[in-house]
Write an enzyme that holds these catalytic residues in place. Structure first.
Site, PDB file in Angstrom:
ATOM      1  N   LYS A   1     -19.692  14.593  53.008  1.00 28.47           N
ATOM      2  CA  LYS A   1     -18.902  14.853  51.864  1.00 28.47           C
ATOM      3  C   LYS A   1     -17.892  13.930  51.509  1.00 28.47           C
ATOM      4  O   LYS A   1     -16.679  13.881  52.305  1.00 28.47           O
ATOM      5  CB  LYS A   1     -18.620  16.321  51.842  1.00 28.47           C
TER       6      LYS A   1
ATOM      7  N   GLU B   1      -9.594  13.298  62.830  1.00 33.81           N
ATOM      8  CA  GLU B   1      -8.666  12.222  62.844  1.00 33.81           C
ATOM      9  C   GLU B   1      -7.659  12.561  61.483  1.00 33.81           C
ATOM     10  O   GLU B   1      -8.159  12.633  60.201  1.00 33.81           O
ATOM     11  CB  GLU B   1      -9.288  11.116  62.104  1.00 33.81           C
TER      12      GLU B   1
ATOM     13  N   CYS C   1      -3.011   6.955  56.950  1.00 30.89           N
ATOM     14  CA  CYS C   1      -2.679   7.963  57.832  1.00 30.89           C
ATOM     15  C   CYS C   1      -1.753   7.340  58.853  1.00 30.89           C
ATOM     16  O   CYS C   1      -1.161   8.088  59.444  1.00 30.89           O
ATOM     17  CB  CYS C   1      -3.919   8.892  58.356  1.00 30.89           C
TER      18      CYS C   1
ATOM     19  N   GLU D   1       4.394  14.012  56.488  1.00 33.76           N
ATOM     20  CA  GLU D   1       3.698  12.864  56.078  1.00 33.76           C
ATOM     21  C   GLU D   1       3.720  12.757  54.513  1.00 33.76           C
ATOM     22  O   GLU D   1       3.358  13.669  53.705  1.00 33.76           O
ATOM     23  CB  GLU D   1       2.241  13.003  56.459  1.00 33.76           C
TER      24      GLU D   1
END
Lengths: 481, 292
Positions: free
Chosen positions: A183, A257, A291, A388
Site C-alpha cells: 500500500k 522503519e 526519517c 520529528e
C-alpha cells in the site's frame, strides 16, 4: 552576489497520467468493490493529477488471496534463478522508464526533479539489481543452507520517497521468494501504479505483486488481515507502535522503519564549508521529509557562530520553487496536512523561546511551501529538539566536549541515524561506537545504497533494509531456540 | 536436615536476589515457599517486587555500559570463566536440578553438563559475532562502508518454567554474549538452581549488573518491565499464560521493544543456533568518504 537563473523545467510530456486508476490485484487493474475513490494532488500547484481507487476490506482480502495463490503455486516453487531473471527484467525496465518515473514522482510528491532523477530513481533500479542477484544465492547469506520465504508480505510505505520505499520493500521480498501486497501512501500513489505497469511489462506472474491504494484504513485492513505472514512498515513511530500492538500474539513477522531525530555533530576541526554543505544536505534534502534527516545540529561551542553564519549564507542561495525546474533545490511540502504540522512545531519553537531564522525566499502563490528554517538558542527540552518535524527546519544546539556531544546526541527515544564532522579519524570511530543509531555518516550525510543496511535503534524501529542483513526480514529464521 | 551418618545438623542457605553484583533481599520483605518436585519444603525464596525490578533495570543499565564497552576477547574469557566455576560446583548444581525438577540423577547431570557446555559455546562466540553478522558493503561510490552488530541494551528475560538451569542459561547466554545486560526472572517454582548460578556468577569476573536474577512472579513484575522506558528488549520464553504474553507484547510496543517469543515446547537441550543472538543485536552501518 546573486545569480539569476532562467527557468529550466523538465518536460512533463514524458509521462501520461490516466484520469483514473484502479487497484492492481492479480496482475490486472480493477475497481475497488465499493467504487470508492480519492484524488491525488500535485503539491506544488494543488492541481488534481488523478482519481485513484480506495481499497476496502474486501479488496484487501482479494489481493491477499491472489498473493497467497501466487506464493503457493508460482513464486514459492519457482527456482531462484528464474526469480532473479524477473527481478533483473524489472530493474532494466525501471532504467528504461527512469525519466518518466522521475517526472511522475516529482509531480505527485513535490520533490525537486534533480533529486527524483539523480537520487530516487537510480537507487530504485540499483535495489532491484542488487536483490535480483540474491534470489539464487540465498543459501550463502548466513541464514542456513536452504532458507525459506515467509509467505505473503503486507507492506505499507510513506510518501517521502514513494518509489524508493517501494523498491526497499518489494525487491528483497520477491528475491527471497515471498509475494507482496503493497500500500503506497495516499498522497503519492502514482509511481507505485506505474510500477504495476512495469510488472505487467516484465510478465511477472499475476499475484506476485499487488498494489492497493488507499489511506490509513486500507493500511489497517491490510496489516490486520489474517491471511498475511509478514508486515513491513515504514512511517511514523506512532503508527508503527499501533501496528506492533495489533500484531501482538499473532505469528506475523514484523519489521518497522520509523521516525528519527538525528544529531549532526560538527567539531571545531571540521572544514567549515564541507560541514555546512553536509548540514544543508542533512536537513534540507527532500524538504526535510526524511526519517533519517539531520534535524538537530550539534555544533562545538567555539565555532557555533561561524557555522550558523555560514549556514544562513548558504541557505540564502537555495532555490525554492517549481519542483520540475532542474535548478530547484527545495520543492513543495507534500501535503497541506504536513505543512500544518511543520507550521505548528515551528510556532512551538518560537513560543518556547528559540530564535527563528528563515531563508529570504519568495514562496509560490499556489501549493504548499515552507522556507528553509534554522532555530538557534534551542535547548534539549524544546519540542523542536525532541519531536520529528519532517520538514526543512533545523534546531541548533551546542556542546563543549565529545562526551557531551554523545550524551546529547543519544538523548532521544529515536536512534535512526547520526552525522559526525571532524578531521580526526580516531574521534570519528570513537564517536561512531558510542552513538546509538543504525546509520552513522562521518563527513558525509544522507547516503544510501542497496548493499548498505538501513534501519534504526530504539523507537526508530527494528529490522534492516538493504544488504545481507536486510534479507533476514524476508526469510524464515532458523529454528528459534 | 540431619546427616544420617554423622548426626550433624546442616547449615541452610538464605536465597536472595542478585542485582548489580550484590545479593539483596526483596525490598518488600516478601518471600515465597519453594518445594521440591516431590513436594518437600526446600526454601523460602525472595519474592521480588516491582521496585526490585526497577532497581534491577538501573543496575543493568550501569552494567551494560561496562560490558558492551569490554573487548569481545574479554567477554569471552569472562563467559568461559562461568563454565569453569560451574564445573567446580557441578555436584551442587546436579543436586539443585534434581530437587527442582525430579527425575533421575543421570538426567539432572546431563542437564547440568549441557548448561556448562552452553557457556563454553557462547564464550567462543563473543569475538565471532561481528565477523559472522557484520559486513563490508561495496557501495557504488567512493565510500568506506561497514556494518557491525551491536548489543540492543537492557534485555529482560523470563526464564523457562520447566528447565530450571539449562533453560535459564539458554536465555541469558544469547543476550550477554553480544554485550547486552540481562535481568532474568527465574522459574517461579524452580528458582534454586538460578540462585546457585548467581553464586557462580559472583565469583566469575562477570561485572556487577550484567546479569541480574530476580525470583518471584513474572506476572507481577513483567507489566512494569514491558513498559519500562529503559528496557530495550524482552524475552517471553517463560511466560506460560498466552494472554499475559499477548498483553506484554502489546505493552512493549509503547517503546518499540524487541520482543522474542520462542516457540512453545522448546527443546532447550538441542544445539542452539544464531537466532536468539540475532534477536538482541542491532546492525550499525558507518559511512566514510574515501579520498586522498
Amino acid at each position: 552576489m546573486t545569480f539569476e537563473y532562467a527557468p529550466a523545467p523538465e518536460s512533463r510530456s514524458v509521462v501520461s497520467i490516466a484520469s483514473r486508476y484502479g487497484l492492481f490485484i492479480d496482475g490486472t487493474f480493477v475497481d475497488s468493490s465499493s467504487g470508492s475513490t480519492f484524488t491525488t494532488i500535485n503539491p506544488a500547484t494543488e492541481e488534481v493529477l488523478a482519481e485513484v481507487a480506495e481499497a476496502g476490506t474486501d479488496d484487501v482480502e482479494r489481493a491477499v488471496q491472489a498473493a497467497r495463490r501466487a506464493y503457493t503455486e508460482v513464486w514459492g516453487p519457482m527456482s531462484g534463478r528464474d526469480r532473479a531473471k524477473y527481478l533483473f527484467r524489472i530493474a532494466r525496465l525501471i532504467q528504461e522508464r527512469s525519466r518518466e518515473l522521475a517526472v511522475l514522482e516529482t509531480l505527485d510528491n513535490g520533490k525537486p526533479i534533480r533529486e527524483s532523477r539523480d537520487v530516487d530513481v537510480p537507487l530504485v533500479a540499483a535495489h532491484f539489481f542488487y536483490h535480483a542477484g540474491w534470489a539464487d544465492k540465498l543459501g550463502h547469506a548466513g541464514y542456513g543452507p536452504a532458507p525459506k520465504p515467509i509467505g505473503v508480505a503486507a507492506q505499507v510505505i510513506p510518501w517521502n520517497f514513494p518509489l524508493l520505499m517501494l523498491a526497499w520493500k518489494v525487491a528483497p521480498a520477491l528475491a527471497c521468494g515471498n509475494t507482496v501486497v503493497l500500500k503506497p501512501a495516499e498522497t503519492t500513489p502514482l509511481t507505485a501504479l506505474l510500477f504495476a505497469e512495469i510488472c505487467q511489462q516484465a510478465d511477472l506472474p499475476p499475484g506476485v505483486v499487488n498494489i492497493l491504494t488507499g489511506a490509513g484504513e486500507t493500511g489497517r485492513a491490510l496489516v490486520e488481515n489474517p491471511g498475511i505472514d509478514k508486515v513491513a512498515f515504514t512511517g511514523s513511530t506512532e503508527v508503527g507502535k499501533s501496528i506492533m500492538r495489533s500484531l501482538a500474539g499473532t505469528d506475523k513477522r514484523l519489521t518497522l522503519e520509523l521516525g528519527g531525530k538525528a544529531a549532526n555533530i560538527v567539531f571545531d576541526d571540521a572544514p567549515v564549508d564541507e560541514a555546512v554543505e553536509g548540514v544543508v544536505n542533512g536537513i534540507y534534502f527532500n524538504q526535510g521529509h526524511v526519517c533519517c534527516a539531520g534535524s538537530r545540529l550539534l555544533v562545538q561551542e567555539s565555532i557555533a557562530d561561524e557555522i550558523v553564519e555560514a549556514l544562513k549564507r548558504r541557505l540564502s542561495t537555495l532555490r525554492l520553487g517549481d519542483p520540475l525546474d532542474k535548478n530547484t533545490d527545495i520543492g513543495a511540502i507534500n501535503s497541506a496536512e504536513q505543512l500544518s504540522r511543520i507550521t505548528a512545531l515551528v510556532s512551538s519553537g518560537e513560543a518556547e523561546g528559540a530564535e527563528r531564522w528563515s531563508a529570504p525566499c519568495t514562496l509560490p502563490d499556489r501549493g504548499w511551501w515552507f522556507p528553509p528554517t534554522v532555530f538557534t538558542g534551542v535547548t534539549q527540552a524544546h519540542r523542536i529538539a525532541r519531536e520529528e518535524i519532517f520538514g526543512p527546519v533545523l534546531s541548533v544546539l551546542t556542546f563543549r566536549t565529545p562526551d557531551e556531544a554523545v550524551e546529547k546526541a543519544n538523548n532521544t527515544p529515536y536512534g535512526l541515524s547520526a552525522g559526525i564532522w571532524t578531521e580526526k579519524g580516531s574521534r570519528i570511530l570513537w564517536m561512531a561506537e558510542r552513538l546509538r543509531a543504525g546509520v552513522i555518516w562521518a563527513n558525509t550525510f544522507n547516503r544510501f545504497d542497496p548493499t548498505s543496511p538501513f534501519g534504526g535503534y530504539k523507537e526508530s524501529g527494528f529490522g534492516r533494509e538493504g544488504g545481507i542483513q536486510g534479507l533476514g526480514a524476508y526469510l524464515t529464521t532458523e529454528v528459534t531456540r | 536436615m540431619t546427616d544420617d551418618a554423622t548426626g550433624r545438623l546442616d547449615v541452610r542457605k538464605t536465597y536472595k536476589l542478585f542485582v548489580g553484583g550484590a545479593f539483596p533481599r526483596s525490598e518488600s520483605g516478601r518471600t515465597y515457599e519453594v518445594t521440591a518436585a516431590d513436594g518437600t519444603f526446600l526454601a523460602n525464596a525472595a519474592k521480588a517486587s516491582r521496585k526490585d525490578a526497577r532497581d534491577a533495570v538501573l543496575a543493568a543499565r550501569k552494567g551494560f555500559g561496562a560490558w558492551s564497552a569490554a573487548t569481545a576477547y574479554n567477554r569471552g574469557q569472562v563467559l568461559y570463566r562461568i563454565a569453569e566455576v560451574m564445573e567446580g560446583r557441578r555436584a551442587q548444581f546436579i543436586a539443585d536440578v534434581l530437587a527442582a525438577e525430579g527425575g533421575t540423577a543421570a538426567s539432572a547431570a546431563s542437564q547440568v553438563d549441557a548448561a556448562i557446555d552452553r557457556w563454553v559455546w557462547y564464550a567462543g562466540w563473543t569475538d565471532k559475532i561481528a565477523q559472522v553478522l557484520g559486513s563490508a558493503n561495496p557501495v557504488a561510490g567512493p565510500y568506506f562502508n561497514f556494518s557491525i552488530p551491536e548489543p540492543t541494551g537492557v534485555v529482560v528475560a523470563v526464564a523457562p518454567q520447566d528447565s530450571s538451569l539449562l533453560g535459564l542459561i539458554s536465555v541469558i547466554g544469547p543476550a550477554v554474549v553480544s554485550g547486552n545486560a540481562v535481568i532474568v526472572i527465574a522459574s517461579t517454582e524452580r528458582p534454586l538452581p538460578a540462585i546457585t548460578l548467581t553464586e557462580a556468577l559472583a565469583t566469575s569476573d562477570v561485572p556487577g549488573g550484567v546479569i541480574n536474577v530476580l525470583t518471584g512472579d513474572p506476572a507481577e513484575m513483567m507489566p512494569w518491565l514491558a513498559t519500562h522506558a529503559d528496557v530495550n528488549a524482552i524475552d517471553l520464553a517463560g511466560i506460560t499464560d498466552p494472554e499475559l504474553a499477548v498483553s506484554l507484547e502489546r505493552e512493549a510496543a509503547g517503546t518499540v521493544k524487541r520482543v522474542r517469543r520462542p516457540a512453545a515446547g522448546m527443546d532447550w537441550s538441542a544445539e542452539p543456533d544464531l537466532s536468539p543472538i540475532r534477536a538482541f543485536v542491532e546492525t550499525k552501518t558507518v559511512w566514510h568518504p574515501m579520498g586522498a
